[in-house]
Design a protein around this motif. Structure first.
Motif, PDB file in Angstrom:
ATOM      1  N   PRO A  11      -9.014   8.917   1.795  1.00 20.41           N
ATOM      2  CA  PRO A  11      -8.699   9.153   3.226  1.00 20.41           C
ATOM      3  C   PRO A  11      -8.688   7.814   4.343  1.00 20.41           C
ATOM      4  CG  PRO A  11     -10.112  10.733   2.695  1.00 20.41           C
ATOM      5  CD  PRO A  11      -9.716   9.996   1.584  1.00 20.41           C
ATOM      6  N   ALA A  12      -9.509   7.020   3.679  1.00 20.17           N
ATOM      7  CA  ALA A  12      -9.764   5.797   4.291  1.00 20.17           C
ATOM      8  C   ALA A  12      -8.665   4.782   4.051  1.00 20.17           C
ATOM      9  CB  ALA A  12     -11.155   5.188   3.970  1.00 20.17           C
ATOM     10  N   GLY A  16      -5.067   8.637   3.671  1.00 20.28           N
ATOM     11  CA  GLY A  16      -5.049   9.694   2.394  1.00 20.28           C
ATOM     12  C   GLY A  16      -3.707   9.673   1.857  1.00 20.28           C
ATOM     13  N   LYS A  17      -2.701   9.043   2.012  1.00 20.08           N
ATOM     14  CA  LYS A  17      -1.559   9.038   1.159  1.00 20.08           C
ATOM     15  C   LYS A  17      -1.673   8.332  -0.079  1.00 20.08           C
ATOM     16  CE  LYS A  17       2.601   7.881   3.342  1.00 20.08           C
ATOM     17  NZ  LYS A  17       3.489   7.092   4.159  1.00 20.08           N
ATOM     18  N   ARG A  24      -2.973  -1.034  -1.390  1.00 17.85           N
ATOM     19  CA  ARG A  24      -2.436  -0.274  -0.241  1.00 17.85           C
ATOM     20  C   ARG A  24      -0.996   0.073  -0.407  1.00 17.85           C
ATOM     21  NH1 ARG A  24      -5.877   0.417   3.767  1.00 17.85           N
ATOM     22  NH2 ARG A  24      -4.347   0.476   5.333  1.00 17.85           N
ATOM     23  N   LEU A  25      -0.459   0.129  -1.608  1.00 21.46           N
ATOM     24  CA  LEU A  25       1.006   0.298  -1.978  1.00 21.46           C
ATOM     25  C   LEU A  25       1.073   1.816  -2.085  1.00 21.46           C
ATOM     26  CD1 LEU A  25       1.699  -2.659  -4.129  1.00 21.46           C
ATOM     27  CD2 LEU A  25       2.552  -2.270  -1.647  1.00 21.46           C
ATOM     28  N   GLY A  26       1.629   2.516  -1.121  1.00 21.12           N
ATOM     29  CA  GLY A  26       2.140   3.801  -1.192  1.00 21.12           C
ATOM     30  C   GLY A  26       3.003   4.197  -2.440  1.00 21.12           C
ATOM     31  N   VAL A  27       2.748   5.403  -2.845  1.00 18.86           N
ATOM     32  CA  VAL A  27       3.554   5.878  -4.116  1.00 18.86           C
ATOM     33  C   VAL A  27       5.197   6.290  -3.264  1.00 18.86           C
ATOM     34  CG1 VAL A  27       4.257   7.967  -5.318  1.00 18.86           C
ATOM     35  CG2 VAL A  27       1.863   7.009  -5.607  1.00 18.86           C
TER      36      VAL A  27
END
Length: 79
Positions: A11-12, A16-17, A24-27
């Motif tokens: 969540p931080a 929470g993605k 910090r690389l989102g799927v």
């Protein structure tokens, strides 16, 4: 491939993605790069903190997520 070793949600981090662990690389961001035509080599060169295994984990996570979801056809209306 055990994607859980590479993909997690906190969540931080990015509210929470799911992201690649340690980044910090989102799927979703990485999948969008591939959908836009990027190659694995281009992604790895641009984001050296990633590994080939991490990229495979992103796809494994996406595949498993698709299996767990229900999708319904939505008819397109006439214009």
């Amino acid at each position: 491939m055990n994607w859980r070793e590479y993909v997690h949600s906190d969540p931080a981090v990015l509210t929470g993605k799911p992201v690649v662990r340690g980044t910090r690389l989102g799927v979703d961001f990485l999948l969008e790069l591939f959908a836009a035509g990027w190659t694995s080599d281009e992604v790895l060169a641009s984001y050296p903190q990633l590994t080939s295994d991490a990229i495979r984990a992103v796809f494994a996570f996406a595949a498993e997520s698709m299996r767990e979801e229900s999708f319904y056809a939505v008819p397109l209306g006439a214009r």
